[in-house]
Each structure stands twice: as structure tokens, then as C-alpha cells.
Design a protein around this motif. Structure first.
Motif, PDB file in Angstrom:
ATOM      1  N   LYS A  66       0.846  -1.208   0.000  1.00 16.94           N
ATOM      2  CA  LYS A  66       0.000   0.000   0.000  1.00 16.94           C
ATOM      3  C   LYS A  66       0.869   1.241   0.000  1.00 16.94           C
ATOM      4  O   LYS A  66       0.430   2.314  -0.394  1.00 16.94           O
ATOM      5  CB  LYS A  66      -0.931  -0.013   1.215  1.00 16.94           C
ATOM      6  N   SER A 210       1.981   3.213  12.735  1.00 16.53           N
ATOM      7  CA  SER A 210       2.900   3.544  11.653  1.00 16.53           C
ATOM      8  C   SER A 210       3.802   4.694  12.084  1.00 16.53           C
ATOM      9  O   SER A 210       3.447   5.455  12.991  1.00 16.53           O
ATOM     10  CB  SER A 210       2.066   3.958  10.436  1.00 16.53           C
ATOM     11  N   GLY A 248       5.397  -0.628  10.419  1.00 13.75           N
ATOM     12  CA  GLY A 248       5.311   0.582  11.226  1.00 13.75           C
ATOM     13  C   GLY A 248       6.605   1.297  11.563  1.00 13.75           C
ATOM     14  O   GLY A 248       6.573   2.293  12.278  1.00 13.75           O
ATOM     15  N   GLU A 293       5.948  -6.689   8.314  1.00 13.13           N
ATOM     16  CA  GLU A 293       5.386  -6.079   7.108  1.00 13.13           C
ATOM     17  C   GLU A 293       5.706  -4.597   6.973  1.00 13.13           C
ATOM     18  O   GLU A 293       4.823  -3.751   7.053  1.00 13.13           O
ATOM     19  CB  GLU A 293       3.858  -6.190   7.153  1.00 13.13           C
ATOM     20  N   GLY A 295       6.378  -1.099   5.239  1.00 13.92           N
ATOM     21  CA  GLY A 295       6.064  -0.460   3.958  1.00 13.92           C
ATOM     22  C   GLY A 295       6.851   0.829   3.836  1.00 13.92           C
ATOM     23  O   GLY A 295       7.797   0.952   3.049  1.00 13.92           O
ATOM     24  N   ARG A 296       6.492   1.793   4.700  1.00 15.43           N
ATOM     25  CA  ARG A 296       7.101   3.128   4.670  1.00 15.43           C
ATOM     26  C   ARG A 296       8.631   3.077   4.706  1.00 15.43           C
ATOM     27  O   ARG A 296       9.299   3.805   3.972  1.00 15.43           O
ATOM     28  CB  ARG A 296       6.595   3.921   5.875  1.00 15.43           C
ATOM     29  N   ARG A 333      -0.668  14.280   1.822  1.00 14.48           N
ATOM     30  CA  ARG A 333      -0.412  13.974   3.234  1.00 14.48           C
ATOM     31  C   ARG A 333      -0.442  15.183   4.155  1.00 14.48           C
ATOM     32  O   ARG A 333      -0.733  15.065   5.327  1.00 14.48           O
ATOM     33  CB  ARG A 333       0.886  13.165   3.387  1.00 14.48           C
ATOM     34  N   TYR A 337      -3.051  14.682   6.993  1.00 16.47           N
ATOM     35  CA  TYR A 337      -2.495  14.411   8.331  1.00 16.47           C
ATOM     36  C   TYR A 337      -1.643  15.553   8.879  1.00 16.47           C
ATOM     37  O   TYR A 337      -0.926  15.354   9.857  1.00 16.47           O
ATOM     38  CB  TYR A 337      -1.584  13.163   8.306  1.00 16.47           C
ATOM     39  N   TYR A 393       3.315   6.280   0.405  1.00 15.05           N
ATOM     40  CA  TYR A 393       1.990   6.906   0.555  1.00 15.05           C
ATOM     41  C   TYR A 393       1.881   8.253  -0.165  1.00 15.05           C
ATOM     42  O   TYR A 393       1.185   9.155   0.296  1.00 15.05           O
ATOM     43  CB  TYR A 393       1.634   7.043   2.049  1.00 15.05           C
TER      44      TYR A 393
HETATM   45  N1  LLP Z   1       0.661  -3.998   7.730  1.00 12.63           N
HETATM   46  C1  LLP Z   1      -0.590  -3.537   7.919  1.00 12.63           C
HETATM   47  C2  LLP Z   1      -1.647  -4.475   8.240  1.00 12.63           C
HETATM   48  C3  LLP Z   1      -0.869  -2.165   7.783  1.00 12.63           C
HETATM   49  O1  LLP Z   1      -2.105  -1.739   7.997  1.00 12.63           O
HETATM   50  C4  LLP Z   1       0.171  -1.275   7.436  1.00 12.63           C
HETATM   51  C5  LLP Z   1      -0.105   0.145   7.250  1.00 12.63           C
HETATM   52  C6  LLP Z   1       1.467  -1.806   7.239  1.00 12.63           C
HETATM   53  C7  LLP Z   1       1.675  -3.166   7.408  1.00 12.63           C
HETATM   54  C8  LLP Z   1       2.635  -0.947   6.842  1.00 12.63           C
HETATM   55  O2  LLP Z   1       2.950   0.023   7.777  1.00 12.63           O
HETATM   56  P1  LLP Z   1       4.241   0.957   7.522  1.00 12.63           P
HETATM   57  O3  LLP Z   1       5.462   0.101   7.676  1.00 12.63           O
HETATM   58  O4  LLP Z   1       4.139   1.502   6.149  1.00 12.63           O
HETATM   59  O5  LLP Z   1       4.132   1.989   8.570  1.00 12.63           O
HETATM   60  N2  LLP Z   1      -1.557   6.515   4.634  1.00 12.63           N
HETATM   61  C9  LLP Z   1      -0.862   6.655   5.897  1.00 12.63           C
HETATM   62  C10 LLP Z   1      -0.275   5.353   6.362  1.00 12.63           C
HETATM   63  C11 LLP Z   1      -1.311   4.285   6.610  1.00 12.63           C
HETATM   64  C12 LLP Z   1      -0.711   2.988   7.025  1.00 12.63           C
HETATM   65  C13 LLP Z   1      -1.730   1.926   7.079  1.00 12.63           C
HETATM   66  N3  LLP Z   1      -1.258   0.626   7.370  1.00 12.63           N
HETATM   67  C14 LLP Z   1       0.226   7.712   5.743  1.00 12.63           C
HETATM   68  O6  LLP Z   1       0.351   8.283   4.660  1.00 12.63           O
HETATM   69  O7  LLP Z   1       0.957   7.988   6.708  1.00 12.63           O
END
Ligand code: LLP
Length: 434
Positions: A66, A210, A248, A293, A295-296, A333, A337, A393
Motif C-alpha cells: 500500500k 505507523s 510501522g 510487514e 512499507g514506509r 499527506r 495528516y 503513501y
Molecule cells: N501492515 C498492515 C496491516 C498495515 O495496515 C500497514 C499500514 C502496514 C503493514 C505498513 O505500515 P508501515 O510500515 O508503512 O508503517 N496513509 C498513511 C499510512 C497508513 C498505514 C496503514 N497501514 C500515511 O500516509 O501515513
């Protein structure tokens, strides 16, 4: 700006990404333009994959797509021995279209449609993360139709909310995601899923938030999840094989954030691995296959968005507005946010800053801002603005608001560049109009 070998200022005072300077990128591709540092993406995947192997053993790193989804990123993930997380038919279809191995896909979502579940089962997606009783029913029916057994996890809520340097432990159960482990919700769902003939319940999933720098919050998640694994063992005499701790990890946007290098990211995994190893021994539960998992942290700092400065408006004693040829359609963003970004003038990185600017976009909306209070050299129309850490994102949340075109994405590596996503055209905007 979090400088590194592939993100630096060259001898002409121009921003250089992946060995290509911003001025020549703009000449070749125009603006607005998303630039992605491929070497950074690959090296951080490498750090994650190797650290989990060396410090934990059996496990997988699933890129949360995502954050940034297109064919090329799934190719990179495939070549980097990564798994992926998808949350829609669109992400799933894109990944499968480049031959991403289905068994390494985790399919999430609090309201997957019948069509999406059917597509996943038909294509042998490795793991589906259940988020509702109804979903378990539908999925079981689909599996029966295809005469298949589907590996599933259950999304749970361990009662930890983490963000940047804070986390709170909460019994709050008000979330659209997951089953709470602090009351009987998760336990009941586990029983329910175990009774589904065509579902094989492998373990649980949680995601605590996150943009988290505080490693303690992940330790806490491990503690709570393993407590629950022990409870399941004691109450149901069932041992889970998999634990998915979500993503996160935080990235640098401005000086309010920590500046981590690629290798620093290993520390998150080491912390989790150590805590999980300790808990497994202490609590006498089976050592689970560990999934994380991120992402960012994989794509965030890899991305730089380049814009051209258009109009500049000075309101005496109030503010200087610097308008760029992008805006909330390529980066929503700030609007969503109040997110903060570092902005620089890419063609004059060494010029002395002397004025504060609000960088605004071109949409018909006052809230269409990229960043506020940017301390920059006196800016002229035609200068190139760089916004850093826009790899996560931004493209994935872009829109055609005001019928602006979503900018192309260019990958840079070793002084070379190529399109990962081509520019939209005006014709594309009309494609589905009737
Ligand atoms: N796994 C699950 C189930 C999640 O819901 C998410 C993010 C991740 C992994 C990845 O998290 P990361 O490593 O990217 O923090 N649109 C928002 C961020 C929403 C994140 C939603 N879930 C933004 O632009 O900050």
C-alpha cells in the motif's frame, strides 16, 4: 535531508539521486516527477531479509505494498526475496501480473469482497488475513468450491497504539481492524476459524501503528501476542505456527524525526527477534515463523518529488507562497495528516537560505499545501523544488483531483534512469468517461 551515497549534493551544488542530478532528470522527464532510488530500496530489503534470517531464523519480510504499488516495485521485491502484503484486488492483480510468487502474498483488509477473495483463492495466494466472521464463512465456501484449503491468519488488536515516540497500552476496542485479545473476541474468532473445514489457521496478525521509532512498542506487542499464544495453547490445546507483527518502522521526514541509516533498520528486527526468542522460551510455546510487514521504511526515503516553481506571492508581514506544478493530487499527506516534509531548491542546494516559504500546490483548495515554513534561498520561477521522503503513501495515494495528471515515477540507479510508471495523458482521463 538524510544524506547518503545515493542522495547527495554534487560538486555543482545540485541534488543528485542515484547518481543522476535533478536538473537533468527534469530536463528529460519534466515535472512534477516522482524519483525513486532503487539501490536504497534494494539495500533496505537486503538488511531486513538478512537480519531476520541471522537473528531469528525462520521468517519472512512482507513489503506492505500500500506504501507504493506498481509493477516495477513487485519485480524488485521478487528479486529481493521478499514476500508482500496486498490489500485489494488491484494490488494483488498488479503483483501477479509480473509473476510475483502467489505463495509469498499476504492478503489483508477489513472488508474484502467476494470477488477479491475468489481471485485470491483461484490464484493460490499463500495467506489470507481474516478480519471478520462473515469473511471466514465466505472464504470457506469459496475454498470448498475450488476444493482447496487456504492458510489463514486472524487479524488481532493487542491493545497497543504506537506512534513515533509514544505508545499507549489500551483496552480500547474501538477499531475497525481486528479482534481484541484483551477480551474474548479474538479467542472466539480463533475457535470459529478452527472449525472451518477448508481453512487452515496458522496464527495471528497484529499491526500497532505507523511511523514508530520507539522499539519498546514492538517488544510490548511481542509480549502480548505470545501471552495470547500461550493462552490458546492452554485453553484450546492448539499451537500456532506463524506470528505476523505488521509494519510501522519510522522514517526521517524532518529534523523532528530520527535520521536512520539503512543498517540502523536492522535494529528493529533484532529487537523483535530477541524479544520473541526470549518469550518463546519463557512461556514454553512453539517458536513461530515470524513475519513483519514494513512499507514506509522500504520506500519512504527512497522517494523524492521534483516540482517546478511557478508563481510566487508575497503577502507583506504575512507569508510567502511558492506555488509548484504539483500539489495534493500527488501528495495529499499535508492535507490529510498535517504531515511535515523537508523541502529544498534542488538546482541550488548550497545557496544560503534567507526566507520562509509555504509551498503550495495548484489545486483549487486553500488546504492544498506541500509544506509550511520552508527556509529557502530567495526562490525564482523556474527553480526546481525537491520534497524528500515522498516514496511512501504519495504515488499510492495520488488522485486526479481537479483533473490533474498523476505524475510519472522514474527509477534511478547507478547514474541511469527509467520509467517505472509512465506519465498519464489527457486521453487517459477520458478513457472511462461515457
Ligand atoms: N501492515 C498492515 C496491516 C498495515 O495496515 C500497514 C499500514 C502496514 C503493514 C505498513 O505500515 P508501515 O510500515 O508503512 O508503517 N496513509 C498513511 C499510512 C497508513 C498505514 C496503514 N497501514 C500515511 O500516509 O501515513
Amino acid at each position: 535531508m538524510n544524506e547518503r551515497e545515493t542522495l547527495k549534493i554534487n560538486s555543482n551544488g545540485v541534488l543528485e539521486i542515484g547518481g543522476v542530478d535533478a536538473v537533468s532528470l527534469v530536463k528529460q522527464y519534466q515535472t512534477p516527477l516522482y524519483v525513486m532510488d532503487k539501490a536504497y530500496i534494494k539495500s533496505i530489503c537486503n538488511v531486513y531479509v538478512n537480519t531476520i534470517k541471522d537473528f531469528y531464523g525462520d521468517g519472512a519480510v512482507a513489503y506492505a505494498s500500500k506504501a507504493f504499488s506498481c509493477k516495477e516495485i513487485y519485480r524488485i521485491m521478487k528479486d529481493s526475496s521478499m514476500s508482500i502484503d496486498v490489500v485489494s484486488a488491484g494490488e494483488l492483480y498488479t503483483a501477479l501480473s509480473v509473476g510475483f510468487p502467489a505463495e509469498k502474498i499476504y492478503f489483508h483488509g477489513n472488508n474484502k469482497s467476494f470477488f477479491e477473495l475468489d481471485l485470491a483463492v483461484k490464484n493460490n495466494v499463500g495467506t489470507i488475513v481474516l478480519d471478520a466472521y462473515q469473511e471466514a464463512d465466505i472464504l470457506n465456501d469459496i475454498c470448498e468450491k475450488y476444493n482447496k484449503t487456504q492458510n489463514v491468519l486472524i487479524r488481532t488488536n493487542p491493545g497497543i497504539e504506537a506512534h513515533t515516540h509514544h505508545y499507549i497500552q489500551t483496552a480500547k476496542i474501538d477499531s475497525k481492524f481486528g479482534f481484541s485479545i484483551s477480551n474474548l473476541e479474538a479467542l472466539e474468532m480463533v475457535k470459529y476459524a478452527l472449525n472451518k473445514k477448508n481453512l487452515k489457521l496458522k496464527g495471528l496478525h497484529c499491526h500497532i501503528g505507523s511511523q514508530i521509532f520507539e522499539k519498546k512498542s514492538f517488544e510490548l506487542a511481542v509480549e502480548k501476542m505470545t501471552d495470547f499464544y500461550l493462552k490458546i495453547k492452554n485453553v484450546l490445546n492448539y499451537e500456532f505456527e506463524v506470528l505476523n507483527l505488521g509494519g510501522g518502522f519510522g522514517v526521517y521526514y524532518t529534523d523532528e524525526d530520527e535520521k536512520l541509516s539503512v543498517t540502523d533498520y536492522a535494529e528493529y528486527i533484532k529487537t523483535i527477534a530477541k524479544k520473541l526468542n526470549d518469550c518463546v522460551i519463557k512461556k514454553g510455546i512453539k517458536k513461530p515463523y515470524l513475519v513483519i510487514e514494513p512499507g514506509r521504511s522500504i520506500v519512504g526515503e527512497a522517494g523524492v518529488t521534483l516540482y517546478t516553481v511557478g508563481n510566487i506571492k508575497t503577502i507583506p508581514k504575512v507569508k510567502n507562497y511558492l506555488s509548484v506544478d504539483g500539489g495534493m493530487f500527488d501528495n495529499p499527506r499535508f492535507a490529510l495528516y498535517s504531515a511535515k516534509y523537508t523541502v529544498k531548491i534542488a538546482n541550488r542546494m548550497l545557496d544560503k537560505p534567507e526566507k520562509y516559504y509555504t509551498v503550495s500546490g495548484k489545486c483549487c483548495e486553500s488546504g492544498d499545501i506541500i509544506a509550511e515554513n520552508c527556509y529557502l534561498p530567495t526562490v525564482k520561477s523556474g527553480d526546481i523544488v525537491a520534497t524528500f521522503s515522498t516514496g511512501a503513501y504519495n504515488y499510492s495515494m495520488a488522485s486526479n483531483y481537479n483533473r490533474n495528471l498523476v505524475p510519472p515515477v522514474v527509477m534511478v540507479e547507478n547514474g541511469k534512469s527509467y520509467y517505472a510508471v509512465k506519465p498519464q495523458t489527457l486521453e487517459d482521463l477520458l478513457r472511462n468517461d461515457v
